[in-house]
Design a protein around this motif. Structure first.
Motif, PDB file in Angstrom:
ATOM      1  N   VAL A  11      13.214 -29.924 -57.647  1.00 16.57           N
ATOM      2  CA  VAL A  11      13.849 -30.723 -56.602  1.00 16.57           C
ATOM      3  C   VAL A  11      12.785 -31.338 -55.701  1.00 16.57           C
ATOM      4  CG1 VAL A  11      15.443 -30.675 -54.635  1.00 16.57           C
ATOM      5  CG2 VAL A  11      15.913 -29.284 -56.674  1.00 16.57           C
ATOM      6  N   ALA A  12      12.803 -32.667 -55.567  1.00 18.44           N
ATOM      7  CA  ALA A  12      11.810 -33.354 -54.734  1.00 18.44           C
ATOM      8  C   ALA A  12      12.229 -33.335 -53.275  1.00 18.44           C
ATOM      9  CB  ALA A  12      11.657 -34.799 -55.214  1.00 18.44           C
ATOM     10  N   GLU A  13      13.558 -33.442 -53.041  1.00 17.36           N
ATOM     11  CA  GLU A  13      14.032 -33.571 -51.660  1.00 17.36           C
ATOM     12  C   GLU A  13      15.434 -32.992 -51.549  1.00 17.36           C
ATOM     13  OE1 GLU A  13      15.490 -37.176 -48.718  1.00 17.36           O
ATOM     14  OE2 GLU A  13      14.626 -37.679 -50.672  1.00 17.36           O
ATOM     15  N   VAL A  14      15.654 -32.245 -50.482  1.00 12.99           N
ATOM     16  CA  VAL A  14      17.015 -31.740 -50.217  1.00 12.99           C
ATOM     17  C   VAL A  14      17.717 -32.774 -49.338  1.00 12.99           C
ATOM     18  CG1 VAL A  14      18.373 -29.911 -49.121  1.00 12.99           C
ATOM     19  CG2 VAL A  14      16.290 -29.327 -50.401  1.00 12.99           C
ATOM     20  N   LEU A  15      18.823 -33.313 -49.838  1.00 13.28           N
ATOM     21  CA  LEU A  15      19.572 -34.322 -49.069  1.00 13.28           C
ATOM     22  C   LEU A  15      20.560 -33.670 -48.114  1.00 13.28           C
ATOM     23  CD1 LEU A  15      20.811 -37.333 -51.233  1.00 13.28           C
ATOM     24  CD2 LEU A  15      19.041 -37.297 -49.488  1.00 13.28           C
ATOM     25  N   LEU A  16      21.248 -32.639 -48.615  1.00 14.13           N
ATOM     26  CA  LEU A  16      22.253 -31.939 -47.816  1.00 14.13           C
ATOM     27  C   LEU A  16      22.047 -30.443 -47.974  1.00 14.13           C
ATOM     28  CD1 LEU A  16      25.317 -34.040 -49.052  1.00 14.13           C
ATOM     29  CD2 LEU A  16      24.223 -34.249 -46.810  1.00 14.13           C
ATOM     30  N   THR A  17      21.852 -29.750 -46.869  1.00 17.38           N
ATOM     31  CA  THR A  17      21.615 -28.305 -46.952  1.00 17.38           C
ATOM     32  C   THR A  17      22.929 -27.560 -47.164  1.00 17.38           C
ATOM     33  OG1 THR A  17      21.937 -27.948 -44.582  1.00 17.38           O
ATOM     34  CG2 THR A  17      19.690 -28.521 -45.313  1.00 17.38           C
ATOM     35  N   GLU A  18      22.787 -26.293 -47.539  1.00 17.06           N
ATOM     36  CA  GLU A  18      23.962 -25.442 -47.733  1.00 17.06           C
ATOM     37  C   GLU A  18      24.795 -25.390 -46.436  1.00 17.06           C
ATOM     38  OE1 GLU A  18      22.835 -21.501 -48.950  1.00 17.06           O
ATOM     39  OE2 GLU A  18      24.916 -20.824 -49.029  1.00 17.06           O
ATOM     40  N   GLU A  19      24.109 -25.316 -45.296  1.00 14.73           N
ATOM     41  CA  GLU A  19      24.799 -25.225 -44.007  1.00 14.73           C
ATOM     42  C   GLU A  19      25.552 -26.517 -43.694  1.00 14.73           C
ATOM     43  OE1 GLU A  19      21.563 -24.381 -44.535  1.00 14.73           O
ATOM     44  OE2 GLU A  19      21.987 -22.229 -44.522  1.00 14.73           O
ATOM     45  N   GLU A  20      24.913 -27.664 -43.964  1.00 22.08           N
ATOM     46  CA  GLU A  20      25.581 -28.953 -43.699  1.00 22.08           C
ATOM     47  C   GLU A  20      26.817 -29.104 -44.580  1.00 22.08           C
ATOM     48  OE1 GLU A  20      21.894 -31.906 -42.430  1.00 22.08           O
ATOM     49  OE2 GLU A  20      22.119 -31.381 -44.538  1.00 22.08           O
ATOM     50  N   ILE A  21      26.688 -28.705 -45.837  1.00 21.55           N
ATOM     51  CA  ILE A  21      27.822 -28.808 -46.757  1.00 21.55           C
ATOM     52  C   ILE A  21      28.947 -27.879 -46.286  1.00 21.55           C
ATOM     53  CG2 ILE A  21      28.619 -28.387 -49.124  1.00 21.55           C
ATOM     54  CD1 ILE A  21      25.709 -29.091 -50.035  1.00 21.55           C
ATOM     55  N   GLY A  22      28.580 -26.644 -45.925  1.00 23.35           N
ATOM     56  CA  GLY A  22      29.582 -25.668 -45.488  1.00 23.35           C
ATOM     57  C   GLY A  22      30.371 -26.167 -44.283  1.00 23.35           C
TER      58      GLY A  22
END
Ligand code: IMP
Length: 190
Positions: A11-22
């Motif tokens: 993975v080069a870049e995280v667009l949406l974190t687990e917390e943001e998705i939650g």
């Protein structure tokens, strides 16, 4: 030819974190609970990409819901492109006649898959039919679709994780990200 380095290393870049998705899923669940209060709601999820979103969304909804699952695949097309010709691999298991139906999708890209599905499900005479998608990529839309619930609008990038795959891999990431360019130069196993 390079080989993928590993789940997170690719993975080069995280667009949406687990917390943001939650947080977003809980917000969507609350809106849906309010909008459908007192009605009979059936959530129809489209496998396989919507699996984590469906599992989390249904538990964020606090009114009684039924669930059903469909699986569709596009005919032909490369791994990162949709052809618009859709094949139903798994159909609904129960009737939706006179039911309020909410389609739960992972991502709307060109809209061709969903456009097909909407026409197909409308033919089954539900009382109402609405769309909920976690991700929307409007830049690539080929057909106009009214989307009732959108989690995140994202730029025109191919993303993986939280159900979304590249060559059937990366669905088990807890976040949504973009792969390193080297990963695409390998041969996917799909
Ligand atoms: P559409 O028919 O072009 O809207 O594409 C719908 C399907 O293509 C989605 O349900 C996904 O399975 C897949 N898809 C579209 N964009 C992406 C992406 O960025 N990553 C992974 N799969 C995608």
């Amino acid at each position: 030819m390079s080989r993928p380095a590993g789940l997170h290393a690719d993975v080069a870049e995280v667009l949406l974190t687990e917390e943001e998705i939650g947080a977003k899923v809980r917000e969507l669940g609350a809106r849906i609970s309010t909008d459908y209060a007192g009605r009979r709601l059936t959530l129809v999820s489209v496998l396989k990409g919507s699996l984590p979103f469906m599992a989390d969304l249904m538990r964020s909804i606090d009114i009684p819901v039924r669930i059903d699952l469909m699986e569709v695949s596009s005919y032909g097309g490369a791994t990162t492109e949709s052809s618009g010709l859709v094949r139903i691999l798994k159909d609904l298991s129960a009737s939706i006649v006179n039911e309020d139906v909410l389609i739960v999708e992972d991502i709307i890209d060109t809209g061709l898959t969903l456009n097909y599905l909407i026409r197909y499900l409308r033919g089954k005479a539900p009382a109402s039919l609405r769309i909920c998608t976690l991700l929307d990529k409007p830049a690539r839309r080929l057909v106009e679709i009214k989307v009732d619930y959108v989690g995140f609008t994202i730029p025109d990038q191919f993303v993986v994780g939280y159900g979304l795959d590249y060559g059937e891999l990366y669905r088990n990431l807890r976040y949504v990200g973009v792969l390193r360019p080297e990963v695409y130069s390998g041969t996917p196993e799909a």
